[in-house]
Each structure stands twice: as C-alpha cells, then as structure tokens.
Design a protein around this motif. Structure first.
Motif, PDB file in Angstrom:
ATOM      1  N   LEU A  55       0.868  -1.168   0.000  1.00  0.00           N
ATOM      2  CA  LEU A  55       0.000   0.000   0.000  1.00  0.00           C
ATOM      3  C   LEU A  55       0.906   1.219   0.000  1.00  0.00           C
ATOM      4  O   LEU A  55       1.728   1.396   0.899  1.00  0.00           O
ATOM      5  N   LEU A  56       0.774   2.040  -1.046  1.00  0.00           N
ATOM      6  CA  LEU A  56       1.616   3.214  -1.201  1.00  0.00           C
ATOM      7  C   LEU A  56       0.914   4.430  -0.623  1.00  0.00           C
ATOM      8  O   LEU A  56      -0.217   4.733  -0.992  1.00  0.00           O
TER       9      LEU A  56
ATOM     10  N   ASP B   9      -9.382   9.967 -13.883  1.00  0.00           N
ATOM     11  CA  ASP B   9      -8.258   9.612 -14.751  1.00  0.00           C
ATOM     12  C   ASP B   9      -7.065   9.022 -14.007  1.00  0.00           C
ATOM     13  O   ASP B   9      -6.015   8.797 -14.618  1.00  0.00           O
ATOM     14  N   PHE B  10      -7.190   8.805 -12.722  1.00  0.00           N
ATOM     15  CA  PHE B  10      -6.084   8.297 -11.911  1.00  0.00           C
ATOM     16  C   PHE B  10      -6.680   7.391 -10.844  1.00  0.00           C
ATOM     17  O   PHE B  10      -7.781   7.665 -10.349  1.00  0.00           O
ATOM     18  N   PRO B  11      -6.000   6.302 -10.482  1.00  0.00           N
ATOM     19  CA  PRO B  11      -6.555   5.410  -9.457  1.00  0.00           C
ATOM     20  C   PRO B  11      -6.758   6.152  -8.134  1.00  0.00           C
ATOM     21  O   PRO B  11      -5.919   6.966  -7.753  1.00  0.00           O
ATOM     22  N   PRO B  12      -7.847   5.879  -7.446  1.00  0.00           N
ATOM     23  CA  PRO B  12      -8.116   6.576  -6.193  1.00  0.00           C
ATOM     24  C   PRO B  12      -7.322   5.991  -5.017  1.00  0.00           C
ATOM     25  O   PRO B  12      -6.876   4.847  -5.057  1.00  0.00           O
ATOM     26  N   PHE B  13      -7.173   6.799  -4.005  1.00  0.00           N
ATOM     27  CA  PHE B  13      -6.598   6.321  -2.754  1.00  0.00           C
ATOM     28  C   PHE B  13      -7.705   5.644  -1.954  1.00  0.00           C
ATOM     29  O   PHE B  13      -8.868   6.026  -2.038  1.00  0.00           O
ATOM     30  N   LEU B  14      -7.330   4.631  -1.180  1.00  0.00           N
ATOM     31  CA  LEU B  14      -8.268   3.938  -0.302  1.00  0.00           C
ATOM     32  C   LEU B  14      -8.076   4.449   1.111  1.00  0.00           C
ATOM     33  O   LEU B  14      -6.944   4.672   1.542  1.00  0.00           O
ATOM     34  N   LYS B  15      -9.155   4.618   1.835  1.00  0.00           N
ATOM     35  CA  LYS B  15      -9.039   4.980   3.238  1.00  0.00           C
ATOM     36  C   LYS B  15      -8.676   3.710   4.012  1.00  0.00           C
ATOM     37  O   LYS B  15      -9.415   2.738   3.983  1.00  0.00           O
TER      38      LYS B  15
ATOM     39  N   MET C 222      -2.675   3.656  -1.718  1.00  0.00           N
ATOM     40  CA  MET C 222      -3.058   3.099  -3.017  1.00  0.00           C
ATOM     41  C   MET C 222      -2.360   1.753  -3.190  1.00  0.00           C
ATOM     42  O   MET C 222      -1.148   1.669  -2.977  1.00  0.00           O
ATOM     43  N   PRO C 223      -3.078   0.726  -3.594  1.00  0.00           N
ATOM     44  CA  PRO C 223      -2.417  -0.543  -3.875  1.00  0.00           C
ATOM     45  C   PRO C 223      -1.388  -0.362  -4.999  1.00  0.00           C
ATOM     46  O   PRO C 223      -1.663   0.283  -6.016  1.00  0.00           O
ATOM     47  N   GLU C 224      -0.222  -0.920  -4.801  1.00  0.00           N
ATOM     48  CA  GLU C 224       0.870  -0.787  -5.766  1.00  0.00           C
ATOM     49  C   GLU C 224       0.457  -1.276  -7.155  1.00  0.00           C
ATOM     50  O   GLU C 224       0.827  -0.686  -8.168  1.00  0.00           O
ATOM     51  N   ALA C 225      -0.334  -2.342  -7.212  1.00  0.00           N
ATOM     52  CA  ALA C 225      -0.768  -2.897  -8.501  1.00  0.00           C
ATOM     53  C   ALA C 225      -1.590  -1.882  -9.293  1.00  0.00           C
ATOM     54  O   ALA C 225      -1.487  -1.830 -10.515  1.00  0.00           O
TER      55      ALA C 225
END
Length: 81
Positions: A20-21, A45-51, A59-62
């Motif tokens: 998790l980044l 347009d960009f992967p979201p961050f997870l709480k 953010m998951p590295e994948a």
C-alpha cells in the motif's frame, strides 16, 4: 497504429495487490504534483486512494503499476512527434 484503451480505467482490471503506497510515495513515483494527482482522481483519470484508517489513505501498488503501464502503452502507440 493508434492506441485505443480497452478500459479508460485500467486499474479496475487489476486486483488491489502489493504494497500500500502512501500519497507521498505515489507523487514521487509518478513525478506528478499533489494537486495534479488529486485533480486527476476527481476526473476519474487516476486510481483513487483507499481509506485505510480514519487519518490514513493509500493506493495498492498494482493499481499504480496498471496506470503507468497503460500510459506507457499509449505513449508507444502514439505517432512520434
């Protein structure tokens, strides 16, 4: 050869795996600024961050790798300028 993405959100096809980044590491890895990343997230347009807790997001590295790979494929498919 024109690049047309199969999915405009490639991270949706990637399982959330790897480290998790934290946001700062995402900014450093992409070279994008904080406001740019958050604007891209708001536009989808960009992967979201997870709480991950009440005060932490990651953010998951994948997901980031899928985003970067998609952008790299787009760059390789676009005509040289």
């Amino acid at each position: 050869m024109n690049y047309t993405p199969n999915n405009p959100k490639p991270w949706l096809d990637c399982p959330p795996s790897g480290r998790l980044l934290r946001p700062q590491e995402v900014f450093e890895r992409t070279g994008l600024g904080r406001s740019t990343v958050y604007a891209m997230i708001a536009e989808g347009d960009f992967p979201p961050f997870l709480k991950v807790s009440t005060r932490a997001a990651a953010m998951p590295e994948a997901w980031l790798e899928c985003f970067v790979n998609d952008r790299a494929q787009a760059a390789l498919a676009s005509p040289a300028q």
